[in-house]
Design a protein around this motif. Structure first.
Motif, PDB file in Angstrom:
ATOM      1  N   GLY A 151     -16.124 -18.108 -17.614  1.00 51.82           N
ATOM      2  CA  GLY A 151     -16.551 -17.441 -18.840  1.00 51.82           C
ATOM      3  C   GLY A 151     -16.966 -15.997 -18.669  1.00 51.82           C
ATOM      4  N   GLU A 152     -16.826 -15.455 -17.472  1.00 53.38           N
ATOM      5  CA  GLU A 152     -17.199 -14.061 -17.218  1.00 53.38           C
ATOM      6  C   GLU A 152     -15.961 -13.217 -16.958  1.00 53.38           C
ATOM      7  OE1 GLU A 152     -20.146 -13.213 -14.251  1.00 53.38           O
ATOM      8  OE2 GLU A 152     -21.197 -15.084 -14.655  1.00 53.38           O
ATOM      9  N   LEU A 153     -15.948 -12.010 -17.516  1.00 57.13           N
ATOM     10  CA  LEU A 153     -14.876 -11.072 -17.219  1.00 57.13           C
ATOM     11  C   LEU A 153     -15.051 -10.542 -15.803  1.00 57.13           C
ATOM     12  CD1 LEU A 153     -14.799  -9.198 -20.615  1.00 57.13           C
ATOM     13  CD2 LEU A 153     -12.931 -10.534 -19.635  1.00 57.13           C
ATOM     14  N   ARG A 154     -13.947 -10.475 -15.061  1.00 58.59           N
ATOM     15  CA  ARG A 154     -13.992 -10.018 -13.667  1.00 58.59           C
ATOM     16  C   ARG A 154     -13.080  -8.808 -13.486  1.00 58.59           C
ATOM     17  NH1 ARG A 154     -17.065 -13.727 -10.388  1.00 58.59           N
ATOM     18  NH2 ARG A 154     -17.911 -15.061 -12.005  1.00 58.59           N
ATOM     19  N   THR A 155     -13.523  -7.915 -12.616  1.00 52.19           N
ATOM     20  CA  THR A 155     -12.782  -6.701 -12.296  1.00 52.19           C
ATOM     21  C   THR A 155     -12.205  -6.811 -10.894  1.00 52.19           C
ATOM     22  OG1 THR A 155     -14.137  -5.342 -13.753  1.00 52.19           O
ATOM     23  CG2 THR A 155     -13.043  -4.203 -11.939  1.00 52.19           C
ATOM     24  N   LEU A 156     -10.943  -6.404 -10.764  1.00 50.89           N
ATOM     25  CA  LEU A 156     -10.271  -6.377  -9.462  1.00 50.89           C
ATOM     26  C   LEU A 156     -10.181  -4.945  -8.958  1.00 50.89           C
ATOM     27  CD1 LEU A 156      -7.175  -8.732  -9.858  1.00 50.89           C
ATOM     28  CD2 LEU A 156      -9.054  -9.018  -8.253  1.00 50.89           C
ATOM     29  N   LYS A 157     -10.405  -4.785  -7.673  1.00 46.36           N
ATOM     30  CA  LYS A 157     -10.145  -3.508  -7.015  1.00 46.36           C
ATOM     31  C   LYS A 157      -8.838  -3.665  -6.243  1.00 46.36           C
ATOM     32  CE  LYS A 157     -14.854  -1.880  -6.763  1.00 46.36           C
ATOM     33  NZ  LYS A 157     -15.867  -1.227  -5.926  1.00 46.36           N
ATOM     34  N   ILE A 158      -8.080  -2.591  -6.198  1.00 46.14           N
ATOM     35  CA  ILE A 158      -6.776  -2.604  -5.535  1.00 46.14           C
ATOM     36  C   ILE A 158      -6.871  -1.737  -4.284  1.00 46.14           C
ATOM     37  CG2 ILE A 158      -4.318  -2.120  -5.763  1.00 46.14           C
ATOM     38  CD1 ILE A 158      -4.826  -2.185  -8.856  1.00 46.14           C
ATOM     39  N   PHE A 159      -6.466  -2.315  -3.156  1.00 50.87           N
ATOM     40  CA  PHE A 159      -6.437  -1.606  -1.888  1.00 50.87           C
ATOM     41  C   PHE A 159      -4.994  -1.567  -1.384  1.00 50.87           C
ATOM     42  CE2 PHE A 159     -10.688  -3.136  -2.421  1.00 50.87           C
ATOM     43  CZ  PHE A 159     -11.483  -2.116  -1.925  1.00 50.87           C
ATOM     44  N   VAL A 160      -4.629  -0.492  -0.729  1.00 54.12           N
ATOM     45  CA  VAL A 160      -3.246  -0.346  -0.268  1.00 54.12           C
ATOM     46  C   VAL A 160      -3.214   0.272   1.134  1.00 54.12           C
ATOM     47  CG1 VAL A 160      -2.916   1.938  -1.304  1.00 54.12           C
ATOM     48  CG2 VAL A 160      -0.941   0.437  -0.998  1.00 54.12           C
ATOM     49  N   LYS A 161      -2.209  -0.134   1.893  1.00 54.34           N
ATOM     50  CA  LYS A 161      -1.970   0.452   3.212  1.00 54.34           C
ATOM     51  C   LYS A 161      -0.468   0.616   3.372  1.00 54.34           C
ATOM     52  CE  LYS A 161      -3.242   0.013   8.081  1.00 54.34           C
ATOM     53  NZ  LYS A 161      -4.019  -0.788   9.049  1.00 54.34           N
ATOM     54  N   HIS A 162      -0.057   1.777   3.917  1.00 54.17           N
ATOM     55  CA  HIS A 162       1.357   2.070   4.102  1.00 54.17           C
ATOM     56  C   HIS A 162       1.736   1.924   5.573  1.00 54.17           C
ATOM     57  CE1 HIS A 162       1.793   3.408  -0.008  1.00 54.17           C
ATOM     58  NE2 HIS A 162       0.698   4.114   0.137  1.00 54.17           N
ATOM     59  N   PHE A 163       2.961   1.467   5.796  1.00 50.48           N
ATOM     60  CA  PHE A 163       3.490   1.246   7.145  1.00 50.48           C
ATOM     61  C   PHE A 163       4.903   1.819   7.238  1.00 50.48           C
ATOM     62  CE2 PHE A 163       0.481  -2.096   6.393  1.00 50.48           C
ATOM     63  CZ  PHE A 163      -0.138  -2.293   7.597  1.00 50.48           C
ATOM     64  N   ASN A 164       5.290   2.202   8.434  1.00 55.09           N
ATOM     65  CA  ASN A 164       6.690   2.532   8.744  1.00 55.09           C
ATOM     66  C   ASN A 164       7.347   3.463   7.733  1.00 55.09           C
ATOM     67  OD1 ASN A 164       6.492   0.583  10.875  1.00 55.09           O
ATOM     68  ND2 ASN A 164       6.972  -1.026   9.412  1.00 55.09           N
ATOM     69  N   LEU A 165       6.593   4.422   7.207  1.00 58.53           N
ATOM     70  CA  LEU A 165       7.179   5.346   6.222  1.00 58.53           C
ATOM     71  C   LEU A 165       7.974   6.428   6.895  1.00 58.53           C
ATOM     72  CD1 LEU A 165       4.261   5.671   3.659  1.00 58.53           C
ATOM     73  CD2 LEU A 165       6.323   4.307   3.463  1.00 58.53           C
TER      74      LEU A 165
END
Length: 165
Positions: A151-165
């Protein structure tokens, strides 16, 4: 010392048990109630050589699992993966998360054609946020009040990591 191997259908009961141990916290998973092995059969079938799932082993016991799932089912995102890591509750806080992320980094660098890894972490899950940041993931976004759990609204955080670019 941890060891890793690709998960098999025989590992699914332990994978589900470990996942279900996170359900009561409501800050880690999307589920409000424990899941079943039957409900995860099809989910397990989506992992393959390109997007694998591993079990994490300590002293010949599965203590966790980690996966790189397909980020989005469109050709444009073929080099992106969503990461998941779950540890049995009695093994958390021992530095295993960092060892798991190091293992995944090595797999990507040596064996997998993945360029970007995305982690979604609930805003209240501070240990996971710290872990990803410590291991080189950058917070790149926030999805405010994107889900409702208990019943509670939840917030997501987005994390990213790049490889082999």
């Amino acid at each position: 010392m941890l060891s890793f191997r690709r998960a098999t259908p025989n590992d699914l009961p332990r994978i589900v048990t470990i996942y279900n141990s996170a359900v009561p916290s409501h800050d880690i998973t999307d589920d409000e109630m424990p899941i079943t092995v039957d409900s995860r059969q099809e989910w397990l079938n989506h992992f393959n050589d390109r997007f694998p799932i591993w079990v994490v082993i300590s002293d010949s016991t599965i203590i966790g699992w980690c996966s790189l799932g397909q980020f989005y089912p469109h050709q444009a995102y073929q080099f992106s993966a969503e990461i998941s890591i779950y540890l049995a509750s009695d093994t958390q806080g021992r530095g295993y998360g960092k060892q798991i992320l190091n293992f995944i980094d090595q797999q990507i660098t040596d064996n997998l054609d993945i360029k970007t890894v995305i982690a979604y972490v609930y805003e209240n899950n501070l240990p996971s946020q710290k872990l990803f940041q410590k291991c080189g993931y950058q917070q790149c976004g926030v999805l405010p009040q994107i889900s409702i759990i208990d019943g509670e609204l939840r917030t997501l955080k987005i994390f990213v990591k790049h490889f082999n670019l």
